[in-house]
Design a protein around this motif. Structure first.
Motif, mmCIF file in Angstrom:
data_model
loop_
_atom_site.group_PDB
_atom_site.id
_atom_site.type_symbol
_atom_site.label_atom_id
_atom_site.label_comp_id
_atom_site.label_asym_id
_atom_site.label_seq_id
_atom_site.Cartn_x
_atom_site.Cartn_y
_atom_site.Cartn_z
ATOM 1 N N ILE A 77 1.099 -1.252 0.254
ATOM 2 C CA ILE A 77 0.296 -0.307 -0.046
ATOM 3 C C ILE A 77 0.674 0.956 0.063
ATOM 4 O O ILE A 77 1.398 1.297 1.172
ATOM 5 C CB ILE A 77 -1.034 -0.794 1.389
ATOM 6 C CG1 ILE A 77 -2.496 -0.780 1.493
ATOM 7 C CG2 ILE A 77 -1.897 1.518 1.259
ATOM 8 C CD1 ILE A 77 -2.625 -1.313 2.664
ATOM 9 N N VAL A 78 0.810 1.557 -1.125
ATOM 10 C CA VAL A 78 1.761 3.058 -1.126
ATOM 11 C C VAL A 78 1.431 4.601 -1.986
ATOM 12 O O VAL A 78 0.390 3.828 -2.666
ATOM 13 C CB VAL A 78 3.168 2.958 -1.628
ATOM 14 C CG1 VAL A 78 4.164 2.165 -0.731
ATOM 15 C CG2 VAL A 78 3.130 2.032 -3.543
ATOM 16 N N PRO A 79 1.426 4.905 -1.863
ATOM 17 C CA PRO A 79 1.085 6.202 -2.672
ATOM 18 C C PRO A 79 1.400 6.473 -4.058
ATOM 19 O O PRO A 79 2.227 6.068 -4.008
ATOM 20 C CB PRO A 79 0.779 7.089 -1.652
ATOM 21 C CG PRO A 79 2.476 6.783 -1.018
ATOM 22 C CD PRO A 79 1.801 6.076 -0.607
ATOM 23 N N GLU A 80 0.705 7.042 -4.748
ATOM 24 C CA GLU A 80 1.249 7.775 -6.624
ATOM 25 C C GLU A 80 1.912 9.164 -6.140
ATOM 26 O O GLU A 80 2.898 9.563 -7.341
ATOM 27 C CB GLU A 80 0.364 7.683 -7.506
ATOM 28 C CG GLU A 80 -0.229 6.176 -7.293
ATOM 29 C CD GLU A 80 -0.958 6.454 -8.595
ATOM 30 O OE1 GLU A 80 -0.814 7.117 -9.528
ATOM 31 O OE2 GLU A 80 -2.534 5.852 -8.282
ATOM 32 N N THR A 81 2.301 10.210 -4.965
ATOM 33 C CA THR A 81 2.693 11.303 -4.754
ATOM 34 C C THR A 81 2.987 11.617 -3.745
ATOM 35 O O THR A 81 2.587 11.102 -2.260
ATOM 36 C CB THR A 81 1.017 12.601 -5.575
ATOM 37 O OG1 THR A 81 2.306 13.609 -5.097
ATOM 38 C CG2 THR A 81 0.237 12.146 -4.131
ATOM 39 N N ASN A 82 3.695 12.202 -3.007
ATOM 40 C CA ASN A 82 4.638 12.741 -1.737
ATOM 41 C C ASN A 82 3.022 13.704 -0.807
ATOM 42 O O ASN A 82 2.755 14.113 -1.566
ATOM 43 C CB ASN A 82 5.887 13.356 -2.065
ATOM 44 C CG ASN A 82 6.534 13.262 -2.530
ATOM 45 O OD1 ASN A 82 6.351 11.630 -2.384
ATOM 46 N ND2 ASN A 82 7.279 13.556 -3.157
ATOM 47 N N GLY A 83 3.324 13.354 0.033
ATOM 48 C CA GLY A 83 2.462 14.376 0.906
ATOM 49 C C GLY A 83 2.025 13.826 2.139
ATOM 50 O O GLY A 83 3.161 12.767 2.420
ATOM 51 N N ARG A 84 1.303 14.331 3.024
ATOM 52 C CA ARG A 84 1.109 14.252 4.587
ATOM 53 C C ARG A 84 -0.530 13.418 4.871
ATOM 54 O O ARG A 84 -1.121 14.132 4.222
ATOM 55 C CB ARG A 84 1.422 15.588 5.983
ATOM 56 C CG ARG A 84 1.454 15.825 6.895
ATOM 57 C CD ARG A 84 1.895 16.940 7.459
ATOM 58 N NE ARG A 84 2.986 17.528 7.644
ATOM 59 C CZ ARG A 84 3.819 16.589 8.199
ATOM 60 N NH1 ARG A 84 4.028 16.100 8.893
ATOM 61 N NH2 ARG A 84 4.887 17.437 7.653
ATOM 62 N N VAL A 85 -0.218 12.883 5.113
ATOM 63 C CA VAL A 85 -1.420 11.547 6.202
ATOM 64 C C VAL A 85 -2.391 12.643 6.698
ATOM 65 O O VAL A 85 -2.378 13.665 8.130
ATOM 66 C CB VAL A 85 -1.309 10.451 6.502
ATOM 67 C CG1 VAL A 85 -2.374 10.215 6.813
ATOM 68 C CG2 VAL A 85 -0.229 9.360 6.034
ATOM 69 N N ALA A 86 -3.856 13.203 6.202
ATOM 70 C CA ALA A 86 -4.895 13.816 6.391
ATOM 71 C C ALA A 86 -5.839 13.104 7.499
ATOM 72 O O ALA A 86 -6.593 13.709 8.690
ATOM 73 C CB ALA A 86 -5.648 14.400 5.709
ATOM 74 N N GLU A 87 -5.970 11.998 6.784
ATOM 75 C CA GLU A 87 -7.539 10.821 7.148
ATOM 76 C C GLU A 87 -7.102 9.232 7.422
ATOM 77 O O GLU A 87 -6.317 9.696 6.359
ATOM 78 C CB GLU A 87 -8.538 11.523 6.675
ATOM 79 C CG GLU A 87 -9.253 11.187 7.351
ATOM 80 C CD GLU A 87 -11.078 11.095 6.483
ATOM 81 O OE1 GLU A 87 -11.813 10.667 6.876
ATOM 82 O OE2 GLU A 87 -10.959 12.394 5.579
ATOM 83 N N VAL A 88 -7.213 8.336 7.875
ATOM 84 C CA VAL A 88 -6.943 7.566 7.987
ATOM 85 C C VAL A 88 -8.452 6.564 7.837
ATOM 86 O O VAL A 88 -9.260 7.543 9.183
ATOM 87 C CB VAL A 88 -5.903 6.652 9.113
ATOM 88 C CG1 VAL A 88 -5.816 5.271 8.908
ATOM 89 C CG2 VAL A 88 -4.737 7.094 9.248
ATOM 90 N N LEU A 89 -8.307 5.668 6.759
ATOM 91 C CA LEU A 89 -10.027 5.657 6.981
ATOM 92 C C LEU A 89 -10.532 3.567 7.221
ATOM 93 O O LEU A 89 -11.246 3.271 7.173
ATOM 94 C CB LEU A 89 -10.523 5.611 5.404
ATOM 95 C CG LEU A 89 -10.344 6.948 5.382
ATOM 96 C CD1 LEU A 89 -11.313 7.058 3.463
ATOM 97 C CD2 LEU A 89 -10.735 8.098 5.431
ATOM 98 N N VAL A 90 -9.792 4.042 7.350
ATOM 99 C CA VAL A 90 -9.292 1.609 8.122
ATOM 100 C C VAL A 90 -8.636 1.726 9.320
ATOM 101 O O VAL A 90 -7.420 2.105 9.895
ATOM 102 C CB VAL A 90 -9.119 0.991 6.937
ATOM 103 C CG1 VAL A 90 -9.402 1.313 5.426
ATOM 104 C CG2 VAL A 90 -7.095 1.116 6.501
ATOM 105 N N GLY A 91 -8.488 0.803 10.147
ATOM 106 C CA GLY A 91 -7.700 0.095 10.700
ATOM 107 C C GLY A 91 -6.985 -0.524 10.642
ATOM 108 O O GLY A 91 -6.258 -0.705 9.486
#
Length: 410
Positions: A77-91
Motif C-alpha cells: 500500500i503506497v501512494p502515487e504522490t508525496n504528502g502528509r497523511v490527513a485522514e486514515v480510513l481503515v484500521g
C-alpha cells in the motif's frame, strides 16, 4: 525403516531359514548375538545393499520434499504522490473491497490547482459568449455597410440619369464624389466581412482549442487531487497498516501496509525438489501433501507446472564478474502442485509448511509394444514401490502434530 524391514524379509529371513532347516543351526545356540554376523553375513550384507538400492530407487522415482509452501501474493500500500497523511480510513487489520479508500493525503495544493483550472474553463466560456456578441455586432456592421453602399449606388444612379438628360442639372463633381463614396462603402463591407470571419474563426477554432486545453489541465489537476486518496486496487484484507495522521509518505519509501488479495494462496502449492529430480518431474504426475496447518490429512495433488530453471543461478548484470563459488547453497527445482479435487486446499492456511511426495507413472512405457518383458516387470516394481513412500508420508502425517507440539522444544 520400512525399506530395511522389507529387504530383510527377502535376504536375512531366507538366510536364517537355510541355516535353521538345512544346516540344523538353532537361534540361541549356534546363532547367537556374537556369531550372528558370521552365520548370517550373506543375508545381512545383501540386506544392506538391497536397502540402499531400494531407497535410491524410491527417492529417485518417487521424490519427496519438505520444502513445500502455500505461497500467496501481497500488494504493498503506497501512494502515487508525496504528502502528509490527513485522514486514515481503515484500521490496522481488516477486510476491504476494491475501490474503497484507505487513507487520504493533505490535498489543499491540489484543490487550489483544480479551482484555478475550473476558472480557466469558465473564462474561456465567457470569451465564447463575448465572441458570439461580437459575431452579432459584425453582422450588423455588414448590413449597415451594405445599406450605405446601396444608398450611395442609388443616389449615384439617380444623378447619373439626371446628368445624362441634362448635364447642367448635376455637377460632374457630385457624381465623382458619389463614385468615391461607393468605393469606400465597398471597403467598409469588406472590412466588416473580414471582421465577421475573424470572429467566426475564433469561435470555431481558437476558443474551442483554448477550452480543450483548459479542460485537459483541469482533468490533470483533478487526477492529482484523486491521487491524494489512496484506494484498494483489489478486494482482500489489509494487514499491518500502521500509518497515522501526520505521517509523511513517499512512494519510494517503505509501504504503509500490505494488502492480501482475495483467493491468494488458495490455488496451488509450490514445492522445491532436489535438482536430481529434474528428469523425473513432469506435468501430470500424481502427488500427495500433508500440511502442518491441517494435520492428519493427506491431500491428493497433481503436478501442473515445472519451472525449467533454478533460481540459485540467477544474477544481475553489473560491473563485477560472478564467481560460481559464491553460490554456496544449491537451489531446488520449483514445482507447482494443484489439488486433484475441488476445494482440496480448504483449511490449509496460506503460507503453511507442508511435506510433499510425487509419484512417477510408467504405465505408457509398460504398455508400449517395443517394451520388453524384463523392462516392463522392472517398471511395474518401480511404480509399486510408490506404496512405500505413500506409507512413509502417512506416518509423517500421523506424527507431525506430536513432533510440533511435544518434541519441538515447547
Amino acid at each position: 525403516m520400512f525399506e530395511l524391514l522389507l529387504c530383510s524379509v527377502l535376504t536375512i529371513l531366507p538366510d536364517y531359514l537355510f541355516r535353521r532347516y538345512v544346516q540344523g543351526k538353532h537361534l540361541g545356540k549356534e546363532i547367537t548375538l556374537y556369531s550372528v554376523w558370521f552365520e548370517l553375513r550373506w543375508g545381512i550384507t545383501s540386506c544392506l545393499i538391497l536397502t540402499v538400492c531400494l531407497i535410491t530407487t524410491i527417492f529417485y522415482n518417487h521424490p519427496s520434499t519438505s520444502n513445500v509452501t502455500l505461497f500467496f501474493r501481497t500488494v504493498p500500500i503506497v501512494p502515487e504522490t508525496n504528502g502528509r497523511v490527513a485522514e486514515v480510513l481503515v484500521g490496522v487489520s481488516g477486510p476491504i473491497k476494491a475501490g474503497e479508500p484507505i487513507f487520504r493525503l493533505d490535498s489543499s495544493k491540489q484543490q487550489a490547482a483544480v479551482e484555478a483550472a475550473r476558472h480557466k474553463v469558465a473564462a474561456v466560456d465567457a470569451e465564447m459568449a463575448v465572441a458570439r456578441a461580437d459575431l452579432a455586432k459584425a453582422d450588423g456592421q455588414i448590413r449597415a455597410a451594405k445599406s450605405a453602399h446601396q444608398q450611395t449606388i442609388d443616389e449615384l444612379e439617380t444623378k447619373q440619369e439626371l446628368y445624362r438628360r441634362n448635364p447642367a442639372n448635376v455637377p460632374l463633381r457630385d457624381i465623382e464624389k458619389l463614385q468615391v463614396r461607393a468605393e469606400g462603402n465597398l471597403g467598409e463591407v469588406a472590412s466588416a466581412t473580414a471582421a465577421k470571419q475573424g470572429v467566426e474563426e475564433r469561435i470555431s477554432s481558437l476558443l474551442p482549442a483554448q477550452k480543450a486545453g483548459a479542460e485537459a489541465e483541469l482533468a490533470l489537476d483533478q487526477a492529482d487531487l484523486d491521487k491524494t486518496v489512496v484506494r484498494a486496487g483489489v478486494s482482500g484484507r489489509i494487514e499491518q497498516f500502521l500509518l497515522r495522521v501526520g505521517d509523511v509518505v513517499n512512494p519510494l519509501m517503505r509501504p504503509a501496509g500490505v494488502l492480501i488479495p482475495e483467493g491468494a494462496g488458495e490455488r496451488a502449492l509450490q514445492a522445491g525438489f532436489d535438482q536430481i529430480e529434474a528428469q523425473i518431474m513432469t506435468v501430470g504426475m500424481a502427488a500427495e501433501v500433508t500440511c502442518v496447518s491441517k494435520p492428519w490429512t493427506v491431500i491428493p495433488m497433481v503436478v501442473t507446472g515445472v519451472q525449467n530453471f533454478i533460481a540459485a543461478g540467477q544474477f544481475r548484470g553489473g560491473e563485477q564478474l560472478i564467481d560460481a563459488q559464491q553460490v554456496t547453497k544449491p537451489g531446488t527445482l520449483l514445482v507447482f502442485l494443484e489439488p486433484l479435487y475441488k476445494d482440496g486446499l480448504d483449511g490449509v492456511t496460506p503460507g503453511s509448511s507442508c511435506i510433499a511426495n510425487a509419484y512417477s507413472n510408467n504405465h505408457d512405457i509398460i504398455v508400449a509394444k517395443d517394451t520388453g518383458t524384463l523392462r516392463g516387470v522392472a517398471l511395474h516394481v518401480v511404480d509399486a514401490l510408490a506404496l512405500v513412500h505413500a506409507l512413509i508420508l502417512r506416518l509423517q502425517a500421523l506424527v507431525m502434530p506430536f513432533q510440533n507440539l511435544v518434541f519441538s522444544g515447547h
